[in-house]
Scaffold this motif. Structure first.
Motif, PDB file in Angstrom:
ATOM      1  N   TYR A 285       0.813  -1.213   0.000  1.00 47.89           N
ATOM      2  CA  TYR A 285       0.000   0.000   0.000  1.00 47.89           C
ATOM      3  C   TYR A 285       0.853   1.272   0.000  1.00 47.89           C
ATOM      4  CZ  TYR A 285       0.940  -0.291   5.040  1.00 47.89           C
ATOM      5  OH  TYR A 285       1.543  -0.384   6.269  1.00 47.89           O
ATOM      6  N   GLY A 288       2.739   3.970  -3.849  1.00 47.67           N
ATOM      7  CA  GLY A 288       2.564   5.290  -4.453  1.00 47.67           C
ATOM      8  C   GLY A 288       3.692   6.238  -4.091  1.00 47.67           C
ATOM      9  N   PHE A 323      -2.903   1.849  -8.525  1.00 46.52           N
ATOM     10  CA  PHE A 323      -1.518   2.326  -8.528  1.00 46.52           C
ATOM     11  C   PHE A 323      -0.930   2.436  -9.938  1.00 46.52           C
ATOM     12  CE2 PHE A 323      -1.944   0.262  -4.338  1.00 46.52           C
ATOM     13  CZ  PHE A 323      -1.607   1.331  -3.540  1.00 46.52           C
ATOM     14  N   SER A 518      -4.457   3.927  -1.194  1.00 51.59           N
ATOM     15  CA  SER A 518      -4.936   3.661  -2.528  1.00 51.59           C
ATOM     16  C   SER A 518      -5.926   4.696  -3.026  1.00 51.59           C
ATOM     17  CB  SER A 518      -5.579   2.269  -2.581  1.00 51.59           C
ATOM     18  OG  SER A 518      -6.691   2.234  -1.715  1.00 51.59           O
ATOM     19  N   LEU A 521      -4.120   7.861  -4.626  1.00 46.72           N
ATOM     20  CA  LEU A 521      -3.335   7.744  -5.838  1.00 46.72           C
ATOM     21  C   LEU A 521      -4.251   7.814  -7.046  1.00 46.72           C
ATOM     22  CD1 LEU A 521      -0.900   4.968  -4.764  1.00 46.72           C
ATOM     23  CD2 LEU A 521      -0.492   7.400  -4.906  1.00 46.72           C
TER      24      LEU A 521
END
Length: 833
Positions: A285, A288, A323, A518, A521
């Protein structure tokens, strides 16, 4: 000077000192400065420390003077004399002579401190007081030092430049163990960076000995320092940050600082890439932020670009869809900067935007090919794939539909190239950069784009076999893997920094932070597959995120609403949904955001049981969106967690979480009124209040630090006065007895009368109080003042004040004292354990 002041101070008449409180504040206001100067003379005498009569006279007079100054709001008029008396205390011993026993001059200093520094929002007063205040940090009195640190933290919020000249003194105090002052350093760093940089290594060495809030303020200091782009600071803090990256509590904060540094000194992070890679593999996670750091380092030179690209490409094939956007754009930015890495065929590779797995496979092959031929110059170096690609294009070149497809592919490519030419070594991309009208033009016929991809992949010469199109399928999310859901009850837990800075998400607990990354991003511009016939097939799941699109269109309204509602209704730190006899209830936990020394809720929590969980879930959802610049996605784990809470409370046939959030983004006013009414009924606002200065909800003590010295002095009453106590528990028997009650320490005491019939009741121990409730007054009976009940584990007390205002004062003071008693017990238990 007023005649009574002249009599009391001139003759040091203790018997008349109490009469000063019978005078009106306005009557003695003109005499306060002269009285302070006279007190200074008395307290500076050689026998003052041994003369108990003089000490008592001075303490009473100081209390009367500070009270009058507060009531008449004349602090600016008398500030010079008040600071002069305060300064004179520094000439005497302030160290406690015994356990918790302050010296006479320390008592004077403590009273004056609370009077002066509670006016931290008045610059003229602070300009006089701050030079004296910082001297108390090194006089050996821990209690004075602790209280002073709380006040200086408040000054740093409103007038940090006044503290800047005393940065070295503050840093020295921190290194001597006064970690509370760490919250001051971020505010003064821009004014005095060198004073802090010189001791930065010593400050960082304190990290392991600090509590979590203090660790956060130290990291916030590093984040402020990182923005100044000083090479000296970068060299000192990068090893420290990498060393603490494994601590999940601060991972997000540390990565934010490293991303900031990568923007101007990416080469400094080159040696840390293996550690970052290992962290990304263990905690996907975080990819990013890792991608941005790798992208920045990859721009330093071609050698580093070739070492960074394999990691980014490998993650492109493995990560979930949310992502892909950031990964692909970082890859393209590097390959555009160093075009020799992929050669002329890079344009054809990036055109295959309907399969990230295929792109990753082709990039991997090209990187391996480029590595194999490194050092050998080939004039016509083209891999087999571009030839096959051109053949595939020629095969279907005559098709009219394919020509339309090529125009749309070119539009997408032009958009990516336009974004790639933005300045800066690290670029921020967002789905919002592509406006709604442009997205309509970047559409692909699902059947035609897949047909083209089939031709391309069939003609591709790969040793690894066939490319599998699985890159766009989002990874499944198992709620049972999340800590808050693994205990049988659904829970939500998070905390927020009220600063609004990039560190805002640093205080999110680990269980929810993995849900947040998430949604921030931005995703790659999605191809909206569309069939031209009425029998069009449905879009893939990732293109149907209606919640994301809804929030995107209303993002500014949602954030503005969340800010406003956050000032009226607090957001719980934790929410648990529990089954009750009739339906589900929400168990909400509230703690103070500041957690000062006298905080009422630093170790304990204010617990609220709500019969209406859904408005609270909706408030938490809006607050979650407020924290982040991008719209939330239904696939993000934080939203998944809130949805799980919602589903447990959802009635049969009622709207789902997603539908409810879209159809009624903001809670109905009736529901909000009920929430506020419930908070009032449980006396929440007695112990909590919204601080405009801090931008967060804080407990009564942290909002009113001047009260702390009063409440925490042994025997010093918080409130006292007459109350009527009901003598018989039955409501229809109205037998009341008037007594003089005092609320002090951990007890509510009453003064016994001379009557033999007066019962010999023991005082009420506040730590045993379970709740305090208002007795609702009947409308017809207007003669009765407001009454309230105190429930302990074995008895109920009913009291009646003289009027509603007086009852409100008693209720607030009792609730504050009860919270303080329970917080003290929690701290003692924590210390014992």
């Amino acid at each position: 000077m007023h005649q009574l002041f002249r009599l009391v101070l001139g003759q040091k008449n203790l018997s008349r000192a109490g009469d000063l409180f019978s005078l009106d504040d306005s009557e003695i206001e003109d005499s306060l400065t002269e009285a302070l100067e006279q007190i200074k003379i008395i307290s500076s005498s050689s026998d003052y420390q041994t003369n108990s009569n003089d000490q008592a006279v001075v303490e009473i007079c100081v209390t009367r003077i500070t009270t009058a100054i507060r009531e008449t709001e004349s602090i600016e008029r008398h500030a010079k004399a008040l600071v002069g008396l305060w300064d004179s205390c520094l000439e005497h011993n302030l160290r406690p002579s015994g356990k918790d026993e302050d010296t006479p001059h320390a008592k004077i200093a403590s009273d004056i401190m609370s009077c002066i520094l509670q006016n931290y929002n008045r610059p003229p007063v602070m300009a006089l007081a701050i030079p004296i205040a910082v001297k108390f940090l090194h006089r050996g009195n821990k209690e004075l030092c602790r209280n002073m640190s709380n006040y200086l933290s408040l000054v740093a919020i409103t007038k940090a430049d006044l503290l800047a000249d005393h940065t070295e003194v503050i840093v020295k105090s921190i290194l001597q163990g006064n970690a509370m002052l760490l919250r001051v350093l971020p505010a003064v760093y821009e004014k005095q960076p060198q004073a802090i940089n010189r001791r930065l290594t010593e400050l960082l060495a304190l990290m392991s000995r600090l509590e979590q809030p203090e660790q956060y303020h130290l990291l916030r200091l590093l984040h402020v320092a990182a923005k100044t782009k000083q090479p000296e600071m970068v060299q000192k803090c990068i090893p420290f940050l990498i060393g603490h990256l494994q601590d999940s509590t601060h991972t997000d904060v540390i990565l934010s600082i490293l991303t900031e540094i990568a923007g101007y000194a990416p080469e400094a992070l080159n040696s840390s890439l293996p550690v970052l890679k290992e962290m990304a593999e263990r905690r996907p996670y975080l990819i990013g932020q890792m991608a941005r750091i790798y992208g920045a380092v990859g721009h330093v030179d071609e050698e580093r670009a070739r070492s960074c690209l394999p990691f980014l490409v490998s993650q492109l094939a493995n990560m979930e869809h949310s992502f892909h956007h950031i990964l692909l754009l970082e890859i393209k930015s590097i390959t555009d900067a160093f075009s020799s890495i992929l050669g002329p065929q890079s344009r054809d590779i990036f055109r295959m935007s309907n399969s990230f797995t295929a792109i990753a496979k082709l990039l991997t092959q090209q990187l391996e090919t480029a590595k194999a031929r490194s050092g050998r110059k080939k004039a016509s170096a083209e891999i087999e794939f571009p030839e096959k690609l051109r053949e595939a294009k020629l095969t279907i070149a005559g098709n009219e539909d394919h020509e339309k497809l090529q125009v749309k592919i070119q539009a997408f490519e032009d958009k990516i190239n336009a974004e790639s030419n933005t300045p800066g070594s690290i670029r921020r991309y967002s789905l919002g950069h592509v406006c709604k009208e442009e997205r309509k033009d970047i559409r692909f016929s699902r059947s035609k784009s897949l047909a083209l991809h089939t031709v391309l992949t069939k003609g591709m010469n790969s040793d690894d076999g066939e490319v599998v199109e699985s890159g766009d399928t989002p990874a499944s999310i198992s709620l049972s893997d999340l800590d808050p859901l693994s205990q049988g009850n659904d829970k939500w837990s998070f905390k927020a920094d009220a600063d609004g800075s990039q560190l805002g998400n640093s205080s999110v607990s680990h269980s929810s932070s993995i849900h947040i990354e998430s949604e921030n991003l931005p995703e790659l511009v999605k191809e909206n597959y569309r069939e031209e016939t009425p029998e069009a097939t449905t879009s893939p799941v990732e293109y149907q995120d209606k919640l994301y699109l809804h929030l995107k269109e209303n993002l500014s309204k949602v954030k503005a609403y969340a800010v406003e509602i956050g000032k009226k209704i607090p957001v719980p730190d934790q929410c648990t949904i529990e089954d009750s006899v009739r339906s589900c209830v929400a168990k909400l936990f509230f703690t103070c955001s500041l957690k000062g020394h006298y905080c009422l809720y630093s170790k304990s929590s204010f617990i609220l049981i709500s019969q209406e969980p859904q408005p609270w879930i909706q408030i938490m959802f809006l607050f979650q969106q407020r924290l982040f610049p991008e719209p939330l996605s239904i696939q993000s784990r934080s939203v998944q967690l809130l949805r799980a809470l919602w589903e447990k409370t959802q009635a049969e046939g009622a709207h789902s979480f997603e539908t409810a959030m879209m159809e009624s983004t903001f809670p109905q006013q009736k529901a909000l009124d009920q929430v506020q009414l419930h908070l009032e009924e449980v006396r929440f606002f007695d112990v909590f209040g919204f601080s405009e200065a801090a931008g967060a909800w804080q407990c009564f003590m942290c909002n009113n630090p001047e009260k702390a010295s009063v409440v925490n002095q042994d025997g010093q009453p918080l409130i006292e006065g007459k109350l009527k106590e009901k003598q018989v528990r039955w409501k229809f028997i109205k037998r009341w007895k008037t007594r003089y009650f005092t609320l002090a320490g951990n007890q509510l005491l009453f003064q016994k009368g001379k009557s033999k019939d007066d019962p010999d009741d023991s005082p009420i121990e506040l730590s045993k109080v379970q709740s305090v409730k208002v007795v609702a007054r009947k409308r017809r009976d207007r003669s009765l003042p407001r009454a309230f009940e105190i429930f302990t584990d074995n008895k109920t007390y009913v009291f009646k004040a003289k009027d509603e205002k007086n009852a409100e004062e008693w209720l607030q003071c009792i609730n504050v004292a009860v919270a303080q008693a329970k917080e003290r017990e929690s701290r003692e238990v924590t210390t014992y354990l």
